[in-house]
Scaffold this active site. Sequence first.
Site, PDB file in Angstrom:
ATOM      1  N   ARG A 224       0.650  -1.033  -0.117  1.00 45.60           N
ATOM      2  CA  ARG A 224      -0.022   0.347   0.006  1.00 45.60           C
ATOM      3  C   ARG A 224       0.895   1.406  -0.251  1.00 45.60           C
ATOM      4  O   ARG A 224       2.181   1.238   0.580  1.00 45.60           O
ATOM      5  CB  ARG A 224      -0.929   0.263   1.323  1.00 45.60           C
ATOM      6  N   HIS A 272      -1.762   0.873  -9.814  1.00 48.65           N
ATOM      7  CA  HIS A 272      -3.063   0.190  -8.903  1.00 48.65           C
ATOM      8  C   HIS A 272      -3.621  -1.210  -9.585  1.00 48.65           C
ATOM      9  O   HIS A 272      -4.667  -1.430  -9.595  1.00 48.65           O
ATOM     10  CB  HIS A 272      -3.718   0.988  -8.125  1.00 48.65           C
TER      11      HIS A 272
HETATM   12  P1  NDP Z   1      -2.129 -11.967   3.922  1.00 53.44           P
HETATM   13  O1  NDP Z   1      -2.893 -11.250   4.720  1.00 53.44           O
HETATM   14  O2  NDP Z   1      -2.069 -13.267   3.572  1.00 53.44           O
HETATM   15  O3  NDP Z   1      -0.484 -11.984   4.180  1.00 53.44           O
HETATM   16  C1  NDP Z   1       0.166 -10.871   4.593  1.00 53.44           C
HETATM   17  C2  NDP Z   1       1.555 -11.263   5.328  1.00 53.44           C
HETATM   18  O4  NDP Z   1       2.065  -9.949   5.623  1.00 53.44           O
HETATM   19  C3  NDP Z   1       1.434 -12.640   6.134  1.00 53.44           C
HETATM   20  O5  NDP Z   1       2.632 -13.177   5.762  1.00 53.44           O
HETATM   21  C4  NDP Z   1       2.251 -12.195   7.592  1.00 53.44           C
HETATM   22  O6  NDP Z   1       2.899 -12.084   8.768  1.00 53.44           O
HETATM   23  C5  NDP Z   1       2.951 -10.358   7.304  1.00 53.44           C
HETATM   24  N1  NDP Z   1       2.484  -9.474   7.798  1.00 53.44           N
HETATM   25  C6  NDP Z   1       1.870  -8.508   9.015  1.00 53.44           C
HETATM   26  N2  NDP Z   1       1.914  -7.519   9.199  1.00 53.44           N
HETATM   27  C7  NDP Z   1       3.136  -7.573   9.504  1.00 53.44           C
HETATM   28  C8  NDP Z   1       3.981  -7.285  10.191  1.00 53.44           C
HETATM   29  N3  NDP Z   1       3.682  -6.257  11.507  1.00 53.44           N
HETATM   30  N4  NDP Z   1       5.294  -7.516  10.619  1.00 53.44           N
HETATM   31  C9  NDP Z   1       5.744  -8.631   9.432  1.00 53.44           C
HETATM   32  N5  NDP Z   1       4.691  -9.012   8.466  1.00 53.44           N
HETATM   33  C10 NDP Z   1       3.532  -8.783   8.979  1.00 53.44           C
HETATM   34  O7  NDP Z   1      -2.202 -11.409   2.573  1.00 53.44           O
HETATM   35  P2  NDP Z   1      -2.374 -11.175   1.026  1.00 53.44           P
HETATM   36  O8  NDP Z   1      -0.415 -11.829   0.466  1.00 53.44           O
HETATM   37  O9  NDP Z   1      -3.201 -11.854   0.466  1.00 53.44           O
HETATM   38  O10 NDP Z   1      -2.112  -9.748   0.335  1.00 53.44           O
HETATM   39  C11 NDP Z   1      -1.175  -8.623   1.754  1.00 53.44           C
HETATM   40  C12 NDP Z   1      -1.142  -7.608   0.667  1.00 53.44           C
HETATM   41  O11 NDP Z   1      -0.812  -6.931  -0.254  1.00 53.44           O
HETATM   42  C13 NDP Z   1      -2.658  -6.471   1.270  1.00 53.44           C
HETATM   43  O12 NDP Z   1      -3.012  -6.262   2.074  1.00 53.44           O
HETATM   44  C14 NDP Z   1      -2.537  -5.529  -0.146  1.00 53.44           C
HETATM   45  O13 NDP Z   1      -2.382  -4.497   0.780  1.00 53.44           O
HETATM   46  C15 NDP Z   1      -1.343  -5.992  -1.221  1.00 53.44           C
HETATM   47  N6  NDP Z   1      -1.970  -6.037  -2.207  1.00 53.44           N
HETATM   48  C16 NDP Z   1      -1.759  -4.937  -3.349  1.00 53.44           C
HETATM   49  C17 NDP Z   1      -2.413  -5.855  -4.783  1.00 53.44           C
HETATM   50  C18 NDP Z   1      -1.644  -4.571  -5.567  1.00 53.44           C
HETATM   51  O14 NDP Z   1      -2.091  -4.737  -6.710  1.00 53.44           O
HETATM   52  N7  NDP Z   1      -0.915  -3.815  -5.963  1.00 53.44           N
HETATM   53  C19 NDP Z   1      -3.209  -6.999  -4.862  1.00 53.44           C
HETATM   54  C20 NDP Z   1      -3.532  -7.903  -3.685  1.00 53.44           C
HETATM   55  C21 NDP Z   1      -3.067  -7.797  -2.653  1.00 53.44           C
HETATM   56  P3  NDP Z   1       2.497 -12.996   9.153  1.00 53.44           P
HETATM   57  O15 NDP Z   1       2.107 -14.236   7.886  1.00 53.44           O
HETATM   58  O16 NDP Z   1       2.481 -13.866  10.253  1.00 53.44           O
HETATM   59  O17 NDP Z   1       0.864 -13.962   8.948  1.00 53.44           O
HETATM   60  C1  OXD Z   2      -6.354  -5.474  -3.155  1.00 49.92           C
HETATM   61  C2  OXD Z   2      -5.785  -4.344  -3.958  1.00 49.92           C
HETATM   62  O1  OXD Z   2      -5.747  -5.528  -1.481  1.00 49.92           O
HETATM   63  O2  OXD Z   2      -6.029  -4.772  -5.675  1.00 49.92           O
HETATM   64  O3  OXD Z   2      -6.471  -6.135  -3.107  1.00 49.92           O
HETATM   65  O4  OXD Z   2      -4.704  -4.165  -3.362  1.00 49.92           O
END
Ligand code: NDP
Ligand code: OXD
Length: 309
Positions: A224, A272
């Site tokens: 983000r 995005h």
């Molecule tokens: P998940 O919830 O499956 O994974 C999140 C990961 O981040 C986990 O490994 C989690 O750790 C880690 N995490 C969260 N907080 C912390 C922290 N404070 N310190 C260290 N690690 C942390 O999410 P997704 O993989 O599905 O998606 C991730 C993000 O990608 C979304 O939230 C979104 O913001 C972004 N996104 C962007 C898109 C785009 O088009 N640009 C499209 C889709 C998503 P743990 O394994 O320990 O829980």
């Molecule tokens: C998502 C994104 O979080 O599109 O799904 O960024």
Amino acid sequence: VKVVFHSAGLDFECWKRLLQRQLPEIDLVAWPEIGDPRGVRYAIVWQPPPGLLTALHDLEVIFTLSAGVDHVLDQPDLPADLQIARLSDAGMTPQMVEYVICGVLHFHRDFDVYQREQHHRRWQPRPVLESKERTVGVLGLGVIGAAVVDSLVSLGFRVRGWSRSRQTRTGVATYHGPDGLWQMLAACEILICLLPLTATTRGMLNRELFDALPRGACLINCGRGAQLVETDLLEALDTGQLRGALLDVLEPEPLPQHSPLWRHPGVRITPHVAAQTRNEQSVTQIAENICRHEAGQALLNSVDRDLGY
Ligand code: NDP
Ligand code: OXD
């Protein structure tokens, strides 16, 4: 069962058709033309507009049309007992893998450097490093991050990954927690952010973090925009601490016309689009969750409001 839908970018009629095919008893209505708001227990949203949450008093679950849920958790009028379920994968993972691999290879094979050389009509070959000589770090090893590290491993890169809790992945050196972050960064020549935006991750792509990377490292942010401190990025690019950045997410979006990021030679921007949800898969996840909630079962992909993801 009446369900409210709000998304500026998606085709409402298509969603209505797909959802009714799976759950014929659902009456999907588009915000704000929803009629009587009483008894509406479900909403499906991307970036809820002002007034939606206060109008729907009987809301029990909010389904986000995204993996990230910051746009819902940021709402000042979010009721404390409202459950939130996000989309997980929903067709996005292979797209994100493509995007990140494209970005990593762009820097790994010096396309950014040659683009500038071309501009100056300079012909200056550089030595080609093998992927096994390059260390790539991934922040976030969730549904998407895990697939990304696996694909980097399959291309032969030295891969490091960071998460909140301890994770293991074949071929990946994993780190977790605040201490793990600083250990991991020291070797990452290309750093990819795939973290959710939370109170902890907001602003973490900042000067201190850039200084912990090897000089001349590259950044790819697909998490983000608010995770990045824009002025620190520009400073790091200008001093050479960072060589380049590929940014898919920005704060705010769309990026304002006056932003210096548009024209900075070290920055590449995409609007995005790294990964987009697929309607069929999204509808299936939400329909399943509505059935589970109606049957008194726990939701899948529910959001931990304390953790913020
Ligand atoms: P998940 O919830 O499956 O994974 C999140 C990961 O981040 C986990 O490994 C989690 O750790 C880690 N995490 C969260 N907080 C912390 C922290 N404070 N310190 C260290 N690690 C942390 O999410 P997704 O993989 O599905 O998606 C991730 C993000 O990608 C979304 O939230 C979104 O913001 C972004 N996104 C962007 C898109 C785009 O088009 N640009 C499209 C889709 C998503 P743990 O394994 O320990 O829980
Ligand atoms: C998502 C994104 O979080 O599109 O799904 O960024």
